[in-house]
Design an enzyme around this catalytic site. Structure first.
Site, PDB file in Angstrom:
ATOM      1  NE  ARG A   1       2.797  -8.708  10.123  1.00 52.24           N
ATOM      2  CZ  ARG A   1       2.940  -7.568   9.419  1.00 52.24           C
ATOM      3  NH1 ARG A   1       3.954  -6.785   9.600  1.00 52.24           N
ATOM      4  NH2 ARG A   1       2.028  -7.211   8.555  1.00 52.24           N
TER       5      ARG A   1
ATOM      6  CE  LYS B   1       3.432   0.108   5.070  1.00 53.69           C
ATOM      7  NZ  LYS B   1       2.343   0.073   4.130  1.00 53.69           N
TER       8      LYS B   1
ATOM      9  CD  GLU C   1      -2.938   0.627   2.456  1.00 47.89           C
ATOM     10  OE1 GLU C   1      -2.753  -0.296   3.278  1.00 47.89           O
ATOM     11  OE2 GLU C   1      -3.719   1.567   2.640  1.00 47.89           O
TER      12      GLU C   1
HETATM   13  P1  ATP Z   1       3.002  -2.311   8.200  1.00 46.61           P
HETATM   14  O1  ATP Z   1       2.416  -3.142   9.301  1.00 46.61           O
HETATM   15  O2  ATP Z   1       4.410  -1.935   8.414  1.00 46.61           O
HETATM   16  O3  ATP Z   1       2.136  -1.156   7.802  1.00 46.61           O
HETATM   17  P2  ATP Z   1       1.867  -3.739   6.064  1.00 46.61           P
HETATM   18  O4  ATP Z   1       1.708  -5.186   6.147  1.00 46.61           O
HETATM   19  O5  ATP Z   1       0.659  -2.948   6.354  1.00 46.61           O
HETATM   20  O6  ATP Z   1       3.062  -3.309   6.973  1.00 46.61           O
HETATM   21  P3  ATP Z   1       1.841  -3.317   3.239  1.00 46.61           P
HETATM   22  O7  ATP Z   1       2.465  -2.239   2.453  1.00 46.61           O
HETATM   23  O8  ATP Z   1       0.353  -3.376   3.305  1.00 46.61           O
HETATM   24  O9  ATP Z   1       2.453  -3.244   4.692  1.00 46.61           O
HETATM   25  O10 ATP Z   1       2.389  -4.750   2.877  1.00 46.61           O
HETATM   26  C1  ATP Z   1       3.187  -5.120   1.803  1.00 46.61           C
HETATM   27  C2  ATP Z   1       3.563  -6.569   1.993  1.00 46.61           C
HETATM   28  O11 ATP Z   1       4.637  -6.674   2.935  1.00 46.61           O
HETATM   29  C3  ATP Z   1       2.432  -7.406   2.552  1.00 46.61           C
HETATM   30  O12 ATP Z   1       2.343  -8.588   1.772  1.00 46.61           O
HETATM   31  C4  ATP Z   1       2.838  -7.686   3.966  1.00 46.61           C
HETATM   32  O13 ATP Z   1       2.309  -8.880   4.423  1.00 46.61           O
HETATM   33  C5  ATP Z   1       4.364  -7.691   3.871  1.00 46.61           C
HETATM   34  N1  ATP Z   1       4.999  -7.389   5.147  1.00 46.61           N
HETATM   35  C6  ATP Z   1       4.893  -6.255   5.867  1.00 46.61           C
HETATM   36  N2  ATP Z   1       5.576  -6.349   7.020  1.00 46.61           N
HETATM   37  C7  ATP Z   1       6.142  -7.586   7.034  1.00 46.61           C
HETATM   38  C8  ATP Z   1       6.965  -8.307   7.964  1.00 46.61           C
HETATM   39  N3  ATP Z   1       7.349  -7.771   9.131  1.00 46.61           N
HETATM   40  N4  ATP Z   1       7.360  -9.562   7.643  1.00 46.61           N
HETATM   41  C9  ATP Z   1       6.980 -10.101   6.484  1.00 46.61           C
HETATM   42  N5  ATP Z   1       6.206  -9.497   5.571  1.00 46.61           N
HETATM   43  C10 ATP Z   1       5.778  -8.255   5.833  1.00 46.61           C
HETATM   44 MG    MG Z   2      -1.086  -2.765   6.158  1.00 45.24          MG
END
Ligand code: ATP
Ligand code: MG
Length: 605
Positions: free
Chosen positions: A297, A307, A62
């Protein structure tokens, strides 16, 4: 494709995804899929031949913030599997949520995925997509569900909807609007689209089962009314799809075979499958449909990867911007001096598992040092300088004499040219390489002394690395007693590399930089940002454990070879660790270095 080579010498660790994909490819699970040359529905893909990509994965960020090390894990997993199995990984901006997304983030994400070494070209075309380009298809999918009696417009208040959903022990109850006819629902939904209803006044819901054990199947919302400007589609829409509805459709239109996500989406999988099954049955989507697979994760000790919390660190000025070298953002890590190869190696070594994992920071640090060890040229630097005056220099060599010295650029790489510098009458040494009263076992510079019993100890001898042996004779101090210079005499015929130079045995060797040719440099010394390995353990606010000395800026001296060094170069400063020229502040002639990491693991508990 010109992806990074699969990790050189060592075999890839097996993980459940690799095993699964291998088996599926053997069984020809995806063999029937066609590819219409771009994302699209079943009719579009039917115009193309067999999909040339054996697998399709995607990384779907995103665009609402900067990528961090957790994302790197997901990026390397998706792009790595695509590379290894003869497929392609799409970079897809999941930009279906208006308001929060910005071009700045889109650009930064593209830059960092490329920095990591990945690209999305396959068969001559780029596979970079925006989910918002699928709004028409999503809308169409919603109408299809309505026509099939599988979606309805619900006009309950948000509270009423929440209350009627039930909980883990109580089944939900049907909305009074659940029994509407498809024609009524269609008319209502079109009114929603046409802006005839207020924000939040009604939603489109799937009609599945209000008593389902999985709460996500109790008629989840599909579309909501929200008058918001979208960065791509402007004001064209006032209804927007929910993420759980949009994401499976995005995957299907793009012919994704493996939709990898983190474990918290596990409960969404039944809805993912339900939705795609309905749309495939309606003929909109090609079969076989994408499948969702969850992996754990990544959590890293001493690091926060959310984020929202990273944003707080930036906004509250605990760090200086998104690319602060102390942050686990990829922009910060790059500025800190991490190599893309080390990040990829780390991602690969930590594998993919079915549980969330905590990884010790030393695993990342070790991958980094392993990468730097073989390539970073060696140099000497003095971080906390005090002058060492060679009191007999003029007498031995003449006051203005400079003795040329040289040293290998890298101990294991003799093919690299030697570095040149001069030994003169005064050199910079580390303040802590001198002790007026040495502790037991201190083998560096200390002056001669007589103890209470009248026993005299001579001044200690050390080798100035790549230079000569010197014997400490004393020191100079200012009015406050602070040492302003260390004094020593040079031993003749001890120059490194000359015959008989090792006739004088010494226990210590110290690094140094000539005062006449040393280059003043700003050195940013970074340490961990949090004092606790799990900053949020037990519900603690991470602000309570911010390390107050995570950044120290000092003025030091480096070898003359670095006088006009260009940017983006990494070095090992002997005894001190690895350093990189700072991407922003460094200038040839006015060098600024960031300490990437120390020579030894400082992370073990
Ligand atoms: P955040 O919690 O930091 O906002 P998010 O999951 O909301 O992270 P996105 O931009 O929506 O971030 O996700 C992009 C991809 O990165 C998703 O497929 C998500 O599952 C993966 N991702 C994000 N953080 C991790 C992590 N700590 N370990 C593995 N994959 C991750
Ligand atoms: Mg997210």
């Amino acid at each position: 494709m010109s992806h990074p080579e699969p990790h050189d010498a060592h075999p890839k660790p097996a993980n459940f995804l690799r095993t699964l994909i291998e088996r599926e490819l053997q069984d020809g699970v995806f063999a029937q899929r066609r590819w219409g040359g771009s994302p699209g529905d079943a009719a579009h893909h039917a115009t193309g031949g067999a999909d040339p990509a054996r697998v399709r994965l995607r990384f779907p960020p995103e665009p609402n913030g900067y990528l961090h090390i957790g994302h790197a894990k997901s990026i390397c997993l998706n792009f790595g599997l695509a590379r290894d199995f003869g497929g392609v990984c799409h970079l897809r901006f999941d930009d279906t949520n208006p308001e929060k997304e910005e071009q700045e983030y889109v650009d930064a994400i593209i830059e960092m995925v490329q920095w990591l070494g990945w690209q999305w070209d396959f068969n001559g075309s780029a596979h970079l997509f925006y989910a918002s380009n699928y709004f028409d298809q999503m809308y169409h999918a919603a109408e299809l569900l309505i026509e099939r009696g599988q979606a309805y417009v619900d006009e309950q208040t948000a509270e009423a909807m929440r209350a009627s959903r039930g909980d883990f022990t109580t089944p939900g109850t049907d909305s009074p609007w659940r029994g509407r006819s498809p024609a009524e629902n269609l008319a209502r939904f079109r009114e929603m689209r046409d802006g005839l209803h207020a924000d939040g006044s009604m939603v489109l819901r799937a009609k599945i089962d209000m008593a389902a054990n999985n709460i996500n199947l109790r008629d989840p919302a599909l579309y909501r009314i929200k008058r918001a400007h979208h960065h791509n589609t402007g004001d064209r829409w006032c209804i927007y799809p929910m993420y759980t509805f949009a994401h499976p459709i995005e995957d299907a239109l793009e012919n994704i075979t493996h939709s990898l996500c983190t474990l918290e989406f596990e409960d969404q999988r039944p809805f993912y499958d339900w939705l795609l099954e309905q749309l495939a049955a309606a003929g909109m989507l090609q079969r076989p449909c994408p499948k969702q697979h969850e992996f754990g994760r990544l959590n890293l000790s001493y690091v926060i990867t959310s984020k929202r919390k990273l944003r707080a660190l930036v906004d509250e000025q605990h760090v200086n911007g998104w690319d602060d070298p102390r942050l686990p953002t990829l922009a910060g890590m790059r500025r800190r001096g991490y190599t893309a190869a080390a990040v990829r190696k780390f991602a690969e070594d930590t594998g993919a598992s079915k549980t969330n994992i905590w990884v010790d920071y030393s695993v990342l640090d070790g991958a980094l040092r392993a990468d730097l060890e073989g390539q970073a040229p060696r140099l000497m630097a003095v971080i906390d300088p005090v002058p060492l005056k060679l009191v007999n220099w003029a007498e031995l060599f003449g006051a203005g004499h400079i003795e040329p010295c040289s040293a290998p650029a890298h101990p294991q790489r003799p093919e690299l040219s030697q570095r040149q510098f001069g030994l003169g009458p005064t050199v910079w040494i580390e303040r802590d390489d001198f002790a007026e009263l040495p502790a037991k076992g201190f083998f560096r510079l200390f002056p001669p002394r007589n103890d209470a019993a009248g026993v005299s100890t001579p001044g200690n001898k050390v080798r100035l690395k790549y230079g000569m042996v010197v014997e400490c004779t004393g020191c100079e101090k200012d009015a406050d007693g602070r040492i302003t210079a260390v004094l020593a005499s040079v031993l003749p015929d001890t120059k490194s590399g000359t015959p008989g130079s090792d006739a004088v045995k010494v226990k210590g060797t110290i690094t140094w930089v000539g005062v006449h040719d040393g280059v003043a440099a700003t050195l940013n010394l970074y340490d961990r940002l949090f004092t606790e390995p799990q900053p949020e353990a037990g519900g603690r606010d991470f602000r309570e454990v911010i390390n107050p000395t995570s950044k120290t800026v000092v003025s030091g001296f480096v070898e003359p070879a670095l006088a006009t060094v260009a940017g983006d170069q990494r070095f090992q400063f002997e005894r001190h660790g690895y350093f990189v020229t700072d991407r922003i502040d460094h200038r040839p002639g006015a060098p600024v270095f960031n300490r990437i990491t120390a020579l030894r693991d400082g992370w073990v508990k």
